[in-house]
Design a protein around this motif. Structure first.
Motif, short mmCIF file in Angstrom:
data_model
loop_
_atom_site.label_atom_id
_atom_site.label_comp_id
_atom_site.label_asym_id
_atom_site.label_seq_id
_atom_site.Cartn_x
_atom_site.Cartn_y
_atom_site.Cartn_z
N GLU A 37 0.83 -1.21 0.00
CA GLU A 37 0.00 0.00 0.00
C GLU A 37 0.86 1.27 0.00
O GLU A 37 0.58 2.21 -0.73
N ALA A 38 1.92 1.27 0.80
CA ALA A 38 2.80 2.44 0.87
C ALA A 38 3.47 2.69 -0.48
O ALA A 38 3.56 3.83 -0.94
N LEU A 39 3.93 1.62 -1.13
CA LEU A 39 4.57 1.78 -2.43
C LEU A 39 3.59 2.26 -3.49
O LEU A 39 3.91 3.11 -4.32
N ALA A 40 2.38 1.74 -3.45
CA ALA A 40 1.36 2.11 -4.44
C ALA A 40 1.00 3.58 -4.37
O ALA A 40 0.57 4.17 -5.37
N GLU A 41 1.17 4.20 -3.21
CA GLU A 41 0.80 5.60 -3.02
C GLU A 41 1.89 6.58 -3.48
O GLU A 41 1.64 7.78 -3.54
N VAL A 42 3.07 6.08 -3.81
CA VAL A 42 4.16 6.96 -4.26
C VAL A 42 3.85 7.48 -5.66
O VAL A 42 3.49 6.71 -6.55
N ASP A 43 3.99 8.78 -5.84
CA ASP A 43 3.76 9.39 -7.16
C ASP A 43 4.65 8.74 -8.21
O ASP A 43 5.86 8.58 -7.99
N GLY A 44 4.06 8.38 -9.32
CA GLY A 44 4.79 7.77 -10.42
C GLY A 44 4.70 6.26 -10.47
O GLY A 44 5.03 5.66 -11.49
N VAL A 45 4.24 5.64 -9.40
CA VAL A 45 4.09 4.18 -9.41
C VAL A 45 2.87 3.82 -10.24
O VAL A 45 1.77 4.31 -10.00
N GLU A 46 3.10 3.00 -11.26
CA GLU A 46 2.00 2.52 -12.08
C GLU A 46 1.37 1.29 -11.46
O GLU A 46 0.15 1.14 -11.46
N ARG A 47 2.24 0.40 -10.94
CA ARG A 47 1.73 -0.84 -10.37
C ARG A 47 2.79 -1.48 -9.49
O ARG A 47 3.98 -1.50 -9.84
N VAL A 48 2.36 -2.00 -8.35
CA VAL A 48 3.23 -2.81 -7.52
C VAL A 48 3.00 -4.24 -7.99
O VAL A 48 1.91 -4.79 -7.82
N LEU A 49 4.00 -4.81 -8.62
CA LEU A 49 3.86 -6.15 -9.19
C LEU A 49 3.82 -7.21 -8.11
O LEU A 49 3.06 -8.17 -8.20
#
Length: 66
Positions: free
Chosen positions: A20-32
């Motif tokens: 969830e934290a990674l997904a909220e970072v600007d520029g992240v399209e998808r956490v695989l």
């Protein structure tokens, strides 16, 4: 794709928090994936690694570029 080594994740709750934290970072399209066994997170998008590392650290885990 960016790969991070996450230290300190020990359960599915930890994985969900990091995901969830990674997904909220600007520029992240998808956490695989955030893999509990290996501690490796794979992220797609045009994002600076330092921003991803900071997001993980804010959740209370350590991370390094893998």
């Amino acid at each position: 794709m960016t790969r991070l080594k996450i230290e300190g994740i020990s359960c599915r709750h930890c994985v969900a928090a990091v995901d969830e934290a990674l997904a909220e970072v600007d520029g992240v399209e998808r956490v695989l994936e955030v893999d509990l066994d290996s501690g490796i997170a794979k992220i797609e998008g045009d994002v600076e690694t330092e921003a991803l590392l900071a997001a993980v650290r804010e959740e209370g885990y350590e991370a390094t570029a893998a």
